[in-house]
Write a protein that holds these residues in place. Structure first.
Motif, short mmCIF file in Angstrom:
data_model
loop_
_atom_site.label_atom_id
_atom_site.label_comp_id
_atom_site.label_asym_id
_atom_site.label_seq_id
_atom_site.Cartn_x
_atom_site.Cartn_y
_atom_site.Cartn_z
N VAL A 31 1.00 -1.12 -0.13
CA VAL A 31 -0.01 -0.18 -0.11
C VAL A 31 0.88 1.24 0.13
O VAL A 31 0.70 2.21 -0.64
CB VAL A 31 -1.01 -0.04 1.31
CG1 VAL A 31 -1.75 1.40 1.29
CG2 VAL A 31 -1.92 -0.98 1.11
N LEU A 32 2.03 1.36 0.70
CA LEU A 32 2.69 2.45 0.88
C LEU A 32 3.40 2.55 -0.53
O LEU A 32 3.51 3.93 -0.98
CB LEU A 32 3.97 2.16 1.80
CG LEU A 32 5.18 3.38 2.10
CD1 LEU A 32 4.34 4.53 2.27
CD2 LEU A 32 6.06 2.76 3.12
N TRP A 33 4.00 1.83 -1.29
CA TRP A 33 4.41 1.85 -2.59
C TRP A 33 3.34 2.29 -3.50
O TRP A 33 3.54 3.08 -4.46
CB TRP A 33 5.18 0.56 -3.13
CG TRP A 33 6.52 0.47 -2.44
CD1 TRP A 33 6.92 -0.80 -1.64
CD2 TRP A 33 7.82 1.18 -2.72
NE1 TRP A 33 8.17 -0.46 -1.13
CE2 TRP A 33 8.73 0.51 -1.95
CE3 TRP A 33 7.77 2.44 -3.52
CZ2 TRP A 33 10.08 1.02 -2.09
CZ3 TRP A 33 9.32 2.73 -3.36
CH2 TRP A 33 10.33 2.13 -2.82
N LEU A 38 1.18 6.56 -6.97
CA LEU A 38 -0.14 7.45 -7.07
C LEU A 38 0.24 9.17 -6.90
O LEU A 38 0.13 9.81 -7.89
CB LEU A 38 -1.07 7.22 -6.05
CG LEU A 38 -2.45 7.77 -6.21
CD1 LEU A 38 -3.07 7.80 -7.58
CD2 LEU A 38 -3.26 7.43 -5.17
N CYS A 39 0.98 9.29 -5.78
CA CYS A 39 1.41 10.53 -5.54
C CYS A 39 2.47 11.30 -6.72
O CYS A 39 2.22 12.43 -7.36
CB CYS A 39 1.92 10.71 -4.23
SG CYS A 39 1.02 10.64 -2.67
N LEU A 40 3.30 10.48 -7.08
CA LEU A 40 4.24 10.94 -8.23
C LEU A 40 3.46 11.34 -9.51
O LEU A 40 3.83 12.08 -10.26
CB LEU A 40 5.33 9.74 -8.42
CG LEU A 40 6.41 9.86 -7.08
CD1 LEU A 40 7.37 8.33 -7.28
CD2 LEU A 40 6.91 10.79 -6.90
N LEU A 41 2.58 10.25 -9.89
CA LEU A 41 1.84 10.44 -10.96
C LEU A 41 0.97 11.57 -10.82
O LEU A 41 0.84 12.23 -11.97
CB LEU A 41 1.01 9.12 -11.25
CG LEU A 41 1.62 7.91 -11.72
CD1 LEU A 41 0.67 6.71 -11.58
CD2 LEU A 41 2.27 8.09 -13.32
N THR A 42 0.29 11.85 -9.73
CA THR A 42 -0.55 13.10 -9.58
C THR A 42 0.21 14.35 -9.85
O THR A 42 -0.28 15.45 -10.42
CB THR A 42 -1.25 13.20 -8.32
OG1 THR A 42 -1.92 11.83 -8.18
CG2 THR A 42 -2.16 14.38 -8.18
N GLN A 88 -9.60 3.22 -4.07
CA GLN A 88 -10.60 4.07 -4.16
C GLN A 88 -10.03 5.38 -4.79
O GLN A 88 -10.77 5.97 -5.62
CB GLN A 88 -11.66 4.29 -3.02
CG GLN A 88 -12.32 3.02 -2.84
CD GLN A 88 -13.49 3.39 -1.88
OE1 GLN A 88 -13.44 4.31 -1.17
NE2 GLN A 88 -14.03 2.11 -1.41
N THR A 89 -9.12 5.91 -4.05
CA THR A 89 -8.42 7.12 -4.60
C THR A 89 -7.94 6.99 -5.93
O THR A 89 -8.23 7.89 -6.76
CB THR A 89 -7.28 7.64 -3.54
OG1 THR A 89 -7.91 7.55 -2.22
CG2 THR A 89 -6.85 8.93 -3.85
#
Length: 270
Positions: A31-33, A38-42, A88-89
């Motif tokens: 989940v952490l990875w 997800l944050c890097l893509l955003t 879901q995010t």
């Protein structure tokens, strides 16, 4: 001494098996990875949106704020876990970004389809309006000793520089010989006087009530940025600098940063 030790019972069905700290492959690690990716893509999408000046960037910010505040039931029920929240995010962000990209593509397609071979269109670009505008004060005609002889009007037209298709003309081109004096249409302050790749030598003046006038393709400039001038003051002379096919004055009329058709205002001034 260990012969009489009780054997370790096998784990019951459905029971969670504790892994030693530092072991690889746990749900929390995955989940952490996933969250990091997800944050890097955003971040990459946001930076690209800012670089390309995409109009949906504010909407993307609102979407991200909403999906980062999930329903409380995710954390208050037996099914709560980080994996569900991350999944879901990711789905919510991906769905919204896809919808916004499709909307942006449809808007660009609509604007392109609005152009015709005759230079007409059903839509105008951002920062412009199709209607005319009259300032609340009288204007001086910007060419000394000339009447309002228009060679190219406001709106869609065939690209005069030989490009394919049409372009939206943001002002009126007024016929005049090279060297003709260009006059300030009203009292104001020079916001800019200098060179531009398309306008050539041009002057932009701020007047009362957020109104502005712009004078382009000048041969010489006789004013400087920040200078206070009066109506009828000589700003420079007519030329053909920048993207111009011959000597003329390109004149624009703006109200609060939005360009309007200056034809009526010029006719009134003449």
């Amino acid at each position: 001494m260990w012969e009489n030790a009780a054997p370790v019972p096998p784990p019951q069905a459905g029971a969670k098996v504790r892994r030693p700290k530092g072991s690889a492959g746990t749900e929390e690690d995955l989940v952490l990875w996933g969250q990091i990716v997800l944050c890097l893509l955003t971040i990459a999408v946001v930076l690209l949106a800012r670089l390309m000046n995409w109009p949906f960037l504010p909407m993307l910010r609102v979407t991200w704020e909403k999906v980062m505040q999930p329903e409380q039931e995710i954390f208050l029920t037996e099914n709560r876990n980080l994996a569900k929240f991350t999944e879901q995010t990711a789905e919510a962000v991906a769905e919204k970004v896809g919808a916004l990209l499709n909307r942006a593509g449809n808007t660009a397609t609509a604007e392109t389809a609005a152009r015709t071979a005759h230079g007409k269109a059903e839509a105008v670009p951002s920062g412009a309006r199709d209607e005319a505008y009259l300032p609340g004060f009288s204007l001086t005609f910007p060419l000394a000793g000339h009447s309002c002889t228009e060679t190219s009007g406001y709106g869609w037209r065939t690209d005069p520089m030989g490009g394919s298709g049409s372009d939206f003309h943001l002002g009126n081109d007024l016929a005049a010989a090279q060297g003709t004096a260009v006059l300030a249409a009203a009292d104001g302050v020079v916001r800019f006087a200098g060179k531009h790749s398309s306008y050539g030598n041009y002057v932009r003046i701020l007047h009362a009530n957020g109104d502005e006038t712009l004078y382009a393709h000048l041969q010489y400039l006789f004013v400087h940025t920040g200078q206070t001038i009066s109506a009828g003051a000589c700003l420079g002379t007519v030329g053909e600098t920048g993207n111009a096919t011959g000597p003329h004055l390109h004149f624009e009329l703006l109200h609060k940063g939005i360009r309007y058709d200056p034809s009526e205002a010029l006719q009134t001034a003449a």
